[in-house]
Design a protein around this motif. Structure first.
Motif, PDB file in Angstrom:
ATOM      1  N   GLY A   1       0.795  -1.212   0.000  1.00 19.95           N
ATOM      2  CA  GLY A   1       0.000   0.000   0.000  1.00 19.95           C
ATOM      3  C   GLY A   1       0.829   1.265   0.000  1.00 19.95           C
ATOM      4  O   GLY A   1       2.056   1.242   0.111  1.00 19.95           O
ATOM      5  N   THR A   2       0.128   2.379  -0.142  1.00 18.92           N
ATOM      6  CA  THR A   2       0.743   3.699  -0.135  1.00 18.92           C
ATOM      7  C   THR A   2       0.042   4.554   0.908  1.00 18.92           C
ATOM      8  O   THR A   2      -1.163   4.809   0.798  1.00 18.92           O
ATOM      9  N   GLY A   3       0.785   4.952   1.926  1.00 17.02           N
ATOM     10  CA  GLY A   3       0.202   5.769   2.972  1.00 17.02           C
ATOM     11  C   GLY A   3       0.018   5.046   4.286  1.00 17.02           C
ATOM     12  O   GLY A   3      -0.928   5.308   5.036  1.00 17.02           O
ATOM     13  N   ASN A   4       0.932   4.120   4.595  1.00 16.82           N
ATOM     14  CA  ASN A   4       0.992   3.524   5.933  1.00 16.82           C
ATOM     15  C   ASN A   4       1.988   4.340   6.739  1.00 16.82           C
ATOM     16  O   ASN A   4       3.162   4.406   6.377  1.00 16.82           O
ATOM     17  N   TYR A   5       1.536   4.971   7.808  1.00 16.06           N
ATOM     18  CA  TYR A   5       2.440   5.786   8.615  1.00 16.06           C
ATOM     19  C   TYR A   5       1.899   5.951  10.028  1.00 16.06           C
ATOM     20  O   TYR A   5       0.719   5.662  10.300  1.00 16.06           O
ATOM     21  N   ILE A   6       2.776   6.383  10.909  1.00 15.57           N
ATOM     22  CA  ILE A   6       2.444   6.525  12.323  1.00 15.57           C
ATOM     23  C   ILE A   6       2.662   7.971  12.751  1.00 15.57           C
ATOM     24  O   ILE A   6       3.672   8.583  12.401  1.00 15.57           O
ATOM     25  N   LEU A   7       1.718   8.513  13.502  1.00 14.83           N
ATOM     26  CA  LEU A   7       1.821   9.883  14.004  1.00 14.83           C
ATOM     27  C   LEU A   7       1.861   9.856  15.531  1.00 14.83           C
ATOM     28  O   LEU A   7       0.814   9.737  16.180  1.00 14.83           O
ATOM     29  N   PRO A   8       3.033   9.942  16.121  1.00 19.05           N
ATOM     30  CA  PRO A   8       3.112  10.059  17.578  1.00 19.05           C
ATOM     31  C   PRO A   8       2.678  11.465  18.006  1.00 19.05           C
ATOM     32  O   PRO A   8       3.020  12.456  17.358  1.00 19.05           O
ATOM     33  N   VAL A   9       1.922  11.534  19.077  1.00 18.38           N
ATOM     34  CA  VAL A   9       1.546  12.819  19.672  1.00 18.38           C
ATOM     35  C   VAL A   9       2.295  12.930  20.989  1.00 18.38           C
ATOM     36  O   VAL A   9       2.094  12.111  21.889  1.00 18.38           O
ATOM     37  N   LYS A  10       3.147  13.908  21.083  1.00 18.74           N
ATOM     38  CA  LYS A  10       3.978  14.053  22.274  1.00 18.74           C
ATOM     39  C   LYS A  10       3.229  14.710  23.430  1.00 18.74           C
ATOM     40  O   LYS A  10       2.208  15.365  23.238  1.00 18.74           O
ATOM     41  N   SER A  11       3.765  14.523  24.617  1.00 19.30           N
ATOM     42  CA  SER A  11       3.203  15.164  25.798  1.00 19.30           C
ATOM     43  C   SER A  11       3.307  16.675  25.665  1.00 19.30           C
ATOM     44  O   SER A  11       4.057  17.191  24.831  1.00 19.30           O
ATOM     45  N   ALA A  12       2.577  17.393  26.492  1.00 15.66           N
ATOM     46  CA  ALA A  12       2.575  18.859  26.418  1.00 15.66           C
ATOM     47  C   ALA A  12       3.966  19.431  26.616  1.00 15.66           C
ATOM     48  O   ALA A  12       4.320  20.456  26.009  1.00 15.66           O
ATOM     49  N   ASN A  13       4.786  18.766  27.434  1.00 18.10           N
ATOM     50  CA  ASN A  13       6.146  19.266  27.667  1.00 18.10           C
ATOM     51  C   ASN A  13       7.133  18.766  26.619  1.00 18.10           C
ATOM     52  O   ASN A  13       8.322  19.123  26.651  1.00 18.10           O
ATOM     53  N   GLY A  14       6.645  17.926  25.696  1.00 17.77           N
ATOM     54  CA  GLY A  14       7.477  17.460  24.594  1.00 17.77           C
ATOM     55  C   GLY A  14       8.508  16.420  24.957  1.00 17.77           C
ATOM     56  O   GLY A  14       9.341  16.044  24.125  1.00 17.77           O
ATOM     57  N   LYS A  15       8.450  15.879  26.158  1.00 17.61           N
ATOM     58  CA  LYS A  15       9.499  14.973  26.617  1.00 17.61           C
ATOM     59  C   LYS A  15       9.236  13.506  26.291  1.00 17.61           C
ATOM     60  O   LYS A  15      10.157  12.686  26.384  1.00 17.61           O
ATOM     61  N   LYS A  16       7.998  13.155  25.955  1.00 17.05           N
ATOM     62  CA  LYS A  16       7.705  11.746  25.677  1.00 17.05           C
ATOM     63  C   LYS A  16       6.531  11.635  24.722  1.00 17.05           C
ATOM     64  O   LYS A  16       5.802  12.605  24.477  1.00 17.05           O
TER      65      LYS A  16
END
Length: 329
Positions: A137-152
């Motif tokens: 396929g075309t368009g398999n991807y992962i979007l991590p959303v980080k914590s508000a402080n950007g640390k994890k």
């Protein structure tokens, strides 16, 4: 062979550049993260019937002010696909909102292939879409959303290509998510869980064609279903185990699709919310529901989310909280 290798190297290089330019997704200072899902825009360039889709997209974006927009397939429905895709996506880009795209069964039926469409999408500011070389396929991807402080990493969004039509002799209808895609999901889910000390991160999945479990859930009298179901889910005839993999991994809270224009429901099936977006297009294809969008609100540190349907004149319907509204008293 040499040309193929050079092409792959160039593709990988372009992918790396695109990824490096992508905006970072992060929970807000108040601990929330809002997503808007548009689906089945079925946009036809310079066709007045498509004007209502542009109006609704603009209205929803201006009112909801999301942190991310996800288009779950069938964005364009005629040539020229380039101008059609740009017209729709630029509504998001000009508002400086990150957006991701998964393709449906109709997007590449015109004058651009899936690969060409993704390359086009990646030129538009705010794009977070990508693809994984070597995976079906075309368009398999992962979007991590980080914590508000950007640390994890605090939440994970999986975007998948659910393909188009069955290519197996004797099996009619729609295609299915492939085994290598499922393995790719499993490996990444395990990696995120291990990095989080063994606790699965709250996750959602987005793609176009519903899984066979949608019909199982809707047919179960004990399942809690909220919303509109005016047609059977047009799912693949074959079940390759995507739902089972997600249930086993324990991270997916809900999966959301499009494809079936007369459905906008959510139904709890064995601890995972199976849901539809709201048809977002104009009168270019069949539709018996006023167009709109589905909205999600995540809260950092919580395994759950709120979701609702946004319609014309900022009417909000079907507000639900997962899992609270699906726990039988």
């Amino acid at each position: 062979m040499k040309r193929i290798l050079i092409s792959l190297v160039c593709l990988f290089a372009c992918l790396q550049i695109t990824l490096s330019q992508q905006p970072e997704l992060r929970f807000n200072k108040d601990g929330t993260f809002k997503i808007v899902q548009f689906t089945d825009v079925h946009f036809i360039y310079q066709d007045p019937r498509s004007n209502i889709s542009l109006e609704r997209i603009s209205e929803v974006l201006d009112h909801e002010k999301p942190d991310l927009v996800i288009f779950t397939g069938d964005i364009v429905f005629a040539e020229p696909a380039k101008e059609g895709m740009e017209t729709v996506l630029n509504l998001v880009a000009k508002r400086n909102i990150p957006f991701g795209v998964t393709f449906g069964n109709h997007d590449d039926e015109h004058d651009l292939s899936r690969t060409q469409l993704l390359e086009l999408v990646q030129t538009i500011p705010g794009n977070v879409s990508s693809t994984v070389p070597g995976i079906s396929g075309t368009g398999n991807y992962i979007l991590p959303v980080k914590s508000a402080n950007g640390k994890k990493e605090a939440a994970i969004l999986y975007c998948l290509d659910s393909h188009a039509y069955s290519s197996i002799e004797g099996v009619d209808g729609y295609d299915y998510i492939k085994f290598d895609q499922i393995q790719w999901y499993r490996e990444n889910s395990m990696r995120f869980t291990q990095a989080n000390g063994g606790t699965p991160l709250p996750s959602l999945a987005f793609f176009h064609i519903p899984l066979p479990e949608y019909n199982q859930a809707a047919a179960d009298e004990k399942a809690i279903l909220i919303g509109t179901r005016k047609e059977k889910a047009c799912a693949p005839q074959l079940n390759t185990g995507m739902f089972a993999a997600m249930k086993e991994r324990g991270d997916i809270m809900g999966m959301f699709v499009g494809h079936d224009h007369d459905c906008d429901y959510v139904v709890n099936w064995k601890g995972i919310l199976l849901g539809y977006g709201r048809y977002s297009g104009g009168n270019t294809v069949y539709n018996n529901l006023p167009n709109g969008a589905r909205v999600f609100k995540l809260t950092e540190g919580e395994r759950g989310f709120k979701t609702w349907i946004h319609l014309k004149d900022n009417e909000i319907v079907q507000r639900v909280t997962y899992p609270d509204d699906f726990i039988k008293k």
